[in-house]
Motif scaffolding. Structure first.
Motif, PDB file in Angstrom:
ATOM      1  N   GLN A  19       0.815  -1.212   0.000  1.00 54.30           N
ATOM      2  CA  GLN A  19       0.000   0.000   0.000  1.00 54.30           C
ATOM      3  C   GLN A  19       0.845   1.257   0.000  1.00 54.30           C
ATOM      4  N   ASN A  20       2.025   1.181   0.604  1.00 52.50           N
ATOM      5  CA  ASN A  20       2.924   2.340   0.683  1.00 52.50           C
ATOM      6  C   ASN A  20       3.796   2.497  -0.562  1.00 52.50           C
ATOM      7  N   GLY A  21       3.578   1.645  -1.562  1.00 53.69           N
ATOM      8  CA  GLY A  21       4.312   1.776  -2.817  1.00 53.69           C
ATOM      9  C   GLY A  21       5.637   1.034  -2.848  1.00 53.69           C
ATOM     10  N   ASN A  22       5.869   0.163  -1.872  1.00 54.64           N
ATOM     11  CA  ASN A  22       7.112  -0.609  -1.825  1.00 54.64           C
ATOM     12  C   ASN A  22       6.937  -1.983  -2.462  1.00 54.64           C
ATOM     13  N   LEU A  23       8.043  -2.700  -2.630  1.00 58.23           N
ATOM     14  CA  LEU A  23       8.040  -3.988  -3.316  1.00 58.23           C
ATOM     15  C   LEU A  23       8.155  -5.132  -2.321  1.00 58.23           C
ATOM     16  N   VAL A  24       7.298  -6.127  -2.489  1.00 56.56           N
ATOM     17  CA  VAL A  24       7.331  -7.317  -1.651  1.00 56.56           C
ATOM     18  C   VAL A  24       7.212  -8.543  -2.543  1.00 56.56           C
ATOM     19  N   SER A  25       8.131  -9.475  -2.405  1.00 55.98           N
ATOM     20  CA  SER A  25       8.048 -10.724  -3.150  1.00 55.98           C
ATOM     21  C   SER A  25       7.022 -11.630  -2.482  1.00 55.98           C
ATOM     22  N   PHE A  26       6.261 -12.335  -3.315  1.00 56.69           N
ATOM     23  CA  PHE A  26       5.191 -13.190  -2.780  1.00 56.69           C
ATOM     24  C   PHE A  26       5.252 -14.582  -3.411  1.00 56.69           C
ATOM     25  N   PRO A  27       4.757 -15.593  -2.692  1.00 60.66           N
ATOM     26  CA  PRO A  27       4.797 -16.965  -3.196  1.00 60.66           C
ATOM     27  C   PRO A  27       3.591 -17.274  -4.076  1.00 60.66           C
ATOM     28  N   THR A  28       3.793 -18.128  -5.061  1.00 64.31           N
ATOM     29  CA  THR A  28       2.667 -18.709  -5.799  1.00 64.31           C
ATOM     30  C   THR A  28       2.969 -20.187  -5.997  1.00 64.31           C
ATOM     31  N   GLU A  29       2.020 -20.891  -6.592  1.00 61.78           N
ATOM     32  CA  GLU A  29       2.235 -22.311  -6.844  1.00 61.78           C
ATOM     33  C   GLU A  29       3.208 -22.560  -7.994  1.00 61.78           C
ATOM     34  N   THR A  30       3.557 -21.512  -8.746  1.00 61.10           N
ATOM     35  CA  THR A  30       4.488 -21.668  -9.868  1.00 61.10           C
ATOM     36  C   THR A  30       5.893 -21.227  -9.461  1.00 61.10           C
ATOM     37  N   VAL A  31       6.110 -19.921  -9.340  1.00 63.27           N
ATOM     38  CA  VAL A  31       7.385 -19.381  -8.853  1.00 63.27           C
ATOM     39  C   VAL A  31       7.068 -18.187  -7.949  1.00 63.27           C
ATOM     40  N   TYR A  32       8.081 -17.610  -7.332  1.00 66.59           N
ATOM     41  CA  TYR A  32       7.871 -16.410  -6.515  1.00 66.59           C
ATOM     42  C   TYR A  32       7.774 -15.184  -7.413  1.00 66.59           C
ATOM     43  N   GLY A  33       6.816 -14.295  -7.093  1.00 67.68           N
ATOM     44  CA  GLY A  33       6.631 -13.072  -7.854  1.00 67.68           C
ATOM     45  C   GLY A  33       7.169 -11.865  -7.107  1.00 67.68           C
ATOM     46  N   LEU A  34       7.383 -10.782  -7.857  1.00 68.40           N
ATOM     47  CA  LEU A  34       7.840  -9.522  -7.261  1.00 68.40           C
ATOM     48  C   LEU A  34       6.679  -8.548  -7.281  1.00 68.40           C
ATOM     49  N   GLY A  35       6.080  -8.317  -6.110  1.00 68.93           N
ATOM     50  CA  GLY A  35       4.822  -7.603  -6.026  1.00 68.93           C
ATOM     51  C   GLY A  35       4.922  -6.110  -5.822  1.00 68.93           C
ATOM     52  N   ALA A  36       4.017  -5.405  -6.502  1.00 70.79           N
ATOM     53  CA  ALA A  36       3.826  -3.968  -6.305  1.00 70.79           C
ATOM     54  C   ALA A  36       2.374  -3.652  -6.626  1.00 70.79           C
ATOM     55  N   ASP A  37       1.876  -2.560  -6.082  1.00 69.53           N
ATOM     56  CA  ASP A  37       0.519  -2.103  -6.344  1.00 69.53           C
ATOM     57  C   ASP A  37       0.365  -1.808  -7.837  1.00 69.53           C
ATOM     58  N   ALA A  38      -0.493  -2.570  -8.513  1.00 72.36           N
ATOM     59  CA  ALA A  38      -0.657  -2.417  -9.958  1.00 72.36           C
ATOM     60  C   ALA A  38      -1.280  -1.091 -10.344  1.00 72.36           C
ATOM     61  N   THR A  39      -1.880  -0.385  -9.377  1.00 69.94           N
ATOM     62  CA  THR A  39      -2.506   0.907  -9.665  1.00 69.94           C
ATOM     63  C   THR A  39      -1.578   2.084  -9.356  1.00 69.94           C
ATOM     64  N   ASN A  40      -0.373   1.796  -8.886  1.00 73.93           N
ATOM     65  CA  ASN A  40       0.598   2.822  -8.519  1.00 73.93           C
ATOM     66  C   ASN A  40       1.731   2.805  -9.550  1.00 73.93           C
TER      67      ASN A  40
END
Length: 338
Positions: A19-40
């Motif tokens: 929410q603060n515009g920072n990056l957090v990696s997240f797990p999925t069933e395929t590989v780990y993703g690099l997450g950010a707010d898609a609307t920011n």
């Protein structure tokens, strides 16, 4: 930047970072993703910077529901709804035409379409709900390198560049999701994955197979279609036939530096392995090999003395199509020849 390792108990903190515009990696069933707010847009652009990713390589938008997709995409066809009800949550990414101006061009690579996925991981679905926004999520690795299947892989590549990593163990499948383009008259698979063309055809009828490498001046509609991907530092050689292994191991024994060997347990047991060859097990079959491919490539990336990696091929059917797609890209289409 101090990169924190979050557990499921830290999920609210991870969501706050998003929410603060920072990056957090997240797990999925395929590989780990690099997450950010898609609307920011600023946050999205920082994903490209952290990965060293070309800006015309579009990002996948991770959502928690079909309702979240419908907020940004144009009205979904009945065929698309059938696919969603069948395969979501799961390893199928679907490209839709967007409502004008609904998402930044930084997300789409400048296109009027975007790729959406509902991952089959409870922790990440809760992260999206807690953050209250869709989350972009390319693989959480340095661009061009093997995709990460553990939090440790992400930390190796991105420590100091992102706020945190949400750790949920090892990814189940180990290769990225299937990407299906539903923005065209005839649906087309742009990247093979665990959901196969046969799986999709049973639901909506025939689909095209278009996971080619796009031209230099062409904007790709999905990740993995244009730029070098999945490549370790060492040169990967694909061993196409069982009979080629004897010659390949003789060649390896004559090299001045250590050589890696990635193969099934039965294939490794079949040969007398030269002293300078280090083996990495791909398990029992193509299913386990698909799960372990990126882990093996990353293993040899950490072995700086290894300059070559001999890797077993499989028939490009079912999950084997996804395995061979990733292996060919990691090898730069280089096959061992006598």
């Amino acid at each position: 930047m101090d990169t924190k390792i979050y557990t499921v108990n830290d999920l609210p903190q991870a969501a706050k970072e998003i929410q603060n515009g920072n990056l957090v990696s997240f797990p999925t069933e395929t590989v780990y993703g690099l997450g950010a707010d898609a609307t920011n847009e600023v946050a999205v652009k920082s994903v490209y910077a952290a990965k060293g990713r070309p800006s015309d390589n579009p990002l996948i938008v991770h959502v928690d529901s079909i309702k979240m997709v419908e907020k940004y995409a144009q009205p979904l066809s009945e065929a698309a709804k059938k696919l969603i009800s069948t395969f979501w949550p799961g390893p199928l990414t679907i490209i839709f035409k967007l409502k004008p101006g609904s998402l930044s061009k930084a997300v789409t690579g400048g296109l009027d379409t975007a790729a959406f996925r509902n991952p089959n991981n409870k922790v990440t679905l809760e992260l999206i709900k807690e953050a209250g926004v869709p989350i972009v999520g390319p693989s959480a690795n340095t661009s061009g390198k093997p995709s990460p299947t553990t939090a440790q892989h992400v930390y190796h590549d991105l420590k100091g560049k992102i706020a945190g990593i949400l750790d949920d163990g090892t990814s189940k499948f180990g290769v990225e999701s299937t990407v299906l383009d539903m923005s065209t008259d005839t649906p087309a698979i742009l990247r093979p994955g665990a959901v196969t063309s046969d799986d999709i055809s049973k639901i909506i009828g025939p689909v095209l197979d278009e996971h080619h490498k796009v031209a230099k001046n062409e904007v790709p509609k999905a990740p993995g279609m244009k730029y070098k991907h999945y490549a370790p530092n060492a040169q990967v050689y694909i061993i196409d036939h069982e009979d080629d292994w004897s010659d390949a191991l003789v060649w390896a024994s004559k090299q001045n530096s250590p050589v890696g060997m990635m193969a099934t347990d039965s294939r490794i047991a079949e040969f007398s392995i030269p002293d300078n060859v280090e083996t990495f097990s791909l398990g029992q079959d193509v299913n386990s090999a698909s799960h372990l491919l990126f882990a093996g490539l990353r293993h040899f990336d950490d072995e700086s003395e290894v300059k070559s990696i001999l890797t077993q091929s499989f028939d490009a059917n079912g999950i084997g199509e996804a395995y061979m797609n990733r292996l060919n890209k990691s090898a730069g289409q280089t096959h061992f020849t006598k």
